[in-house]
Write a protein that holds these residues in place. Structure first.
Motif, mmCIF file in Angstrom:
data_model
loop_
_atom_site.group_PDB
_atom_site.id
_atom_site.type_symbol
_atom_site.label_atom_id
_atom_site.label_comp_id
_atom_site.label_asym_id
_atom_site.label_seq_id
_atom_site.Cartn_x
_atom_site.Cartn_y
_atom_site.Cartn_z
ATOM 1 N N ILE A 1 0.844 -1.198 0.000
ATOM 2 C CA ILE A 1 0.000 0.000 0.000
ATOM 3 C C ILE A 1 0.877 1.243 0.000
ATOM 4 O O ILE A 1 2.092 1.159 0.194
ATOM 5 C CB ILE A 1 -0.958 0.036 1.210
ATOM 6 N N LYS A 2 0.244 2.393 -0.198
ATOM 7 C CA LYS A 2 1.003 3.637 -0.280
ATOM 8 C C LYS A 2 0.807 4.534 0.937
ATOM 9 O O LYS A 2 1.573 5.478 1.134
ATOM 10 C CB LYS A 2 0.618 4.401 -1.547
ATOM 11 N N SER A 3 -0.227 4.269 1.741
ATOM 12 C CA SER A 3 -0.496 5.162 2.860
ATOM 13 C C SER A 3 -1.069 4.388 4.040
ATOM 14 O O SER A 3 -1.939 3.529 3.874
ATOM 15 C CB SER A 3 -1.488 6.249 2.436
ATOM 16 N N ALA A 4 -0.577 4.714 5.245
ATOM 17 C CA ALA A 4 -1.085 4.078 6.464
ATOM 18 C C ALA A 4 -1.011 5.074 7.618
ATOM 19 O O ALA A 4 -0.213 6.008 7.615
ATOM 20 C CB ALA A 4 -0.282 2.826 6.802
ATOM 21 N N LYS A 5 -1.892 4.862 8.570
ATOM 22 C CA LYS A 5 -1.959 5.715 9.766
ATOM 23 C C LYS A 5 -1.906 4.820 10.996
ATOM 24 O O LYS A 5 -2.512 3.750 11.018
ATOM 25 C CB LYS A 5 -3.250 6.529 9.754
ATOM 26 N N LEU A 6 -1.197 5.280 12.022
ATOM 27 C CA LEU A 6 -1.079 4.522 13.268
ATOM 28 C C LEU A 6 -1.676 5.312 14.426
ATOM 29 O O LEU A 6 -1.281 6.455 14.675
ATOM 30 C CB LEU A 6 0.390 4.218 13.568
ATOM 31 N N TYR A 7 -2.647 4.701 15.115
ATOM 32 C CA TYR A 7 -3.103 5.192 16.408
ATOM 33 C C TYR A 7 -2.187 4.576 17.459
ATOM 34 O O TYR A 7 -2.049 3.353 17.524
ATOM 35 C CB TYR A 7 -4.547 4.770 16.677
ATOM 36 N N THR A 8 -1.576 5.401 18.288
ATOM 37 C CA THR A 8 -0.591 4.876 19.222
ATOM 38 C C THR A 8 -0.541 5.693 20.506
ATOM 39 O O THR A 8 -0.819 6.903 20.494
ATOM 40 C CB THR A 8 0.813 4.862 18.575
ATOM 41 N N ASN A 9 -0.163 5.037 21.607
ATOM 42 C CA ASN A 9 0.054 5.774 22.851
ATOM 43 C C ASN A 9 1.453 6.404 22.889
ATOM 44 O O ASN A 9 1.785 7.125 23.830
ATOM 45 C CB ASN A 9 -0.168 4.879 24.071
ATOM 46 N N ASN A 10 2.272 6.078 21.876
ATOM 47 C CA ASN A 10 3.592 6.702 21.718
ATOM 48 C C ASN A 10 4.595 6.259 22.776
ATOM 49 O O ASN A 10 5.600 6.931 23.014
ATOM 50 C CB ASN A 10 3.467 8.229 21.732
ATOM 51 N N MET A 11 4.329 5.099 23.387
ATOM 52 C CA MET A 11 5.195 4.626 24.467
ATOM 53 C C MET A 11 6.016 3.397 24.074
ATOM 54 O O MET A 11 6.358 2.579 24.916
ATOM 55 C CB MET A 11 4.348 4.307 25.708
ATOM 56 N N TYR A 12 6.333 3.286 22.807
ATOM 57 C CA TYR A 12 7.148 2.167 22.332
ATOM 58 C C TYR A 12 8.625 2.500 22.499
ATOM 59 O O TYR A 12 9.024 3.651 22.705
ATOM 60 C CB TYR A 12 6.840 1.883 20.861
ATOM 61 N N GLY A 13 9.447 1.451 22.383
ATOM 62 C CA GLY A 13 10.888 1.608 22.558
ATOM 63 C C GLY A 13 11.609 1.962 21.274
ATOM 64 O O GLY A 13 11.004 2.122 20.204
ATOM 65 N N GLU A 14 12.925 2.040 21.369
ATOM 66 C CA GLU A 14 13.756 2.472 20.244
ATOM 67 C C GLU A 14 13.684 1.506 19.065
ATOM 68 O O GLU A 14 13.782 1.932 17.903
ATOM 69 C CB GLU A 14 15.208 2.615 20.717
ATOM 70 N N ASP A 15 13.523 0.208 19.336
ATOM 71 C CA ASP A 15 13.456 -0.770 18.248
ATOM 72 C C ASP A 15 12.231 -0.525 17.375
ATOM 73 O O ASP A 15 12.313 -0.549 16.130
ATOM 74 C CB ASP A 15 13.445 -2.198 18.810
#
Length: 337
Positions: free
Chosen positions: A81-95
């Motif tokens: 696909i060409k476009s995607a959106k992520l809903y996230t709490n933004n608390m993921y790590g560096e990996d």
């Protein structure tokens, strides 16, 4: 071939921040649904590509980045696909952050804002590092702001929105599929004074606002309503996100977890379910009343206001796709098909 679709996939309901968000409707769903298989994820995207000229995928949860094979899911999107959106709490790590930065299609982010995150220095540091990195890499950022109290704090979210040139998607907590903490619809009008202050201050700072869920127009005076629609991006009707659960059960809207789910096994079942739900959701908006005076309301009869989020009408629904009925309109629909 159809023109385009924005379709929501729920890879997992797992989340690392459940304890911070009492209004979360996903926290009770993780054990029930598990996580989507890589094969099924690929199938969904292939089916959509075969049916639509342009496909945008929206990943929500839970926290999608907690899927055990998130890297493989990202690879499938990058290739197809060409476009995607992520809903996230933004608390993921560096990996995970590095995986995201290497993705050419994951361009848009709806980042959940929760005031409690900023009471913890470690969480605050991680949140700010991730949002800084995404912004500096040119990714588009919206802030998803859930309002759960009539005296809610908003100074910090406005400052963040101004710093990152972000739209704020706000909503008042609505019912979910479990025992989440939500605002009863009859209490929405008590939010008006603080909501008006929030919108006024946002406008003075040059921040754009949009309501993520519809609010009942009768909760506001005519002058308040005019201002909130014009300056606060408030809406009276929704355009539900068609979505699919980790177990391949299709939903008419990602918030309506208990509304008419059906598991799909092939493309024909999948595409038919999307068409069925489009009809059912649109009919359900006007078949049931959320609050007592909807029936007498011109906004309702003119189909300008549906009486708040459809989740408030949830207790009135059974499951038409598993042998029950939602309403007379859904019975008639299934009689005809």
């Amino acid at each position: 071939m159809r023109e385009r679709i924005t379709f929501t996939i729920i890879p997992t309901y797992k989340c690392n921040m459940y304890n911070y968000c009492s209004y979360c409707y996903a926290k009770e769903m993780s054990d029930k649904y598990g996580e989507i298989s890589v094969e099924n994820f690929r199938n969904i995207i292939n089916w959509l590509n075969e049916e639509y000229k342009k496909v945008e995928i929206v990943l929500i949860g839970g926290e999608s980045t907690m899927h055990s094979k998130f890297d493989e899911l990202l690879s499938i999107m990058n290739e197809n696909i060409k476009s995607a959106k992520l809903y996230t709490n933004n608390m993921y790590g560096e990996d995970i952050l590095n995986l995201i930065l290497r993705s050419p299609v994951l361009k848009k982010f709806n980042i959940h804002y929760e005031e409690k995150y900023f009471f913890n220095e470690e969480l605050k540091k991680r949140y700010m590092h991730n949002i800084d990195t995404l912004y500096n890499d040119g990714r588009m950022i919206n802030l998803r702001f859930n309002i759960n109290s009539s005296d809610f704090e908003y100074e910090n979210v406005l400052n963040l929105a101004q710093k990152y040139k972000a739209l704020i998607l706000y909503s008042i907590s609505a019912p979910g599929g479990g025992n989440n903490d939500y605002v009863p619809i009859e209490f929405v009008e008590s939010f008006a004074p603080r909501l008006l202050s929030f919108v006024k201050d946002a406008n003075e700072m040059g921040i754009k606002l949009k309501s993520a869920r519809p609010l009942p127009f009768c909760s506001f005076s005519e002058s308040e309503l005019e201002y909130l629609i014009d300056k606060g991006g408030m809406k009276g009707c929704c355009s539900p996100y068609k979505a699919i659960n980790p177990d391949m059960s299709v939903l008419g809207c990602s918030s309506l977890i208990d509304f008419g789910m059906i598991k799909v096994q092939n493309k024909n079942e999948f595409i038919k379910s999307l068409d069925d739900f489009e009809y059912l959701i649109n009919e359900a908006k006007w078949e049931h009343m959320s609050i007592g005076n909807c029936e007498e309301c011109n906004y309702f009869h003119k189909k300008i206001c549906q009486g708040g989020c459809l989740t408030y009408k949830g207790p009135l629904f059974n499951n038409p796709l598993e042998g029950g009925v939602i309403s007379s309109c859904s019975m008639n629909f299934y009689d005809r098909h």
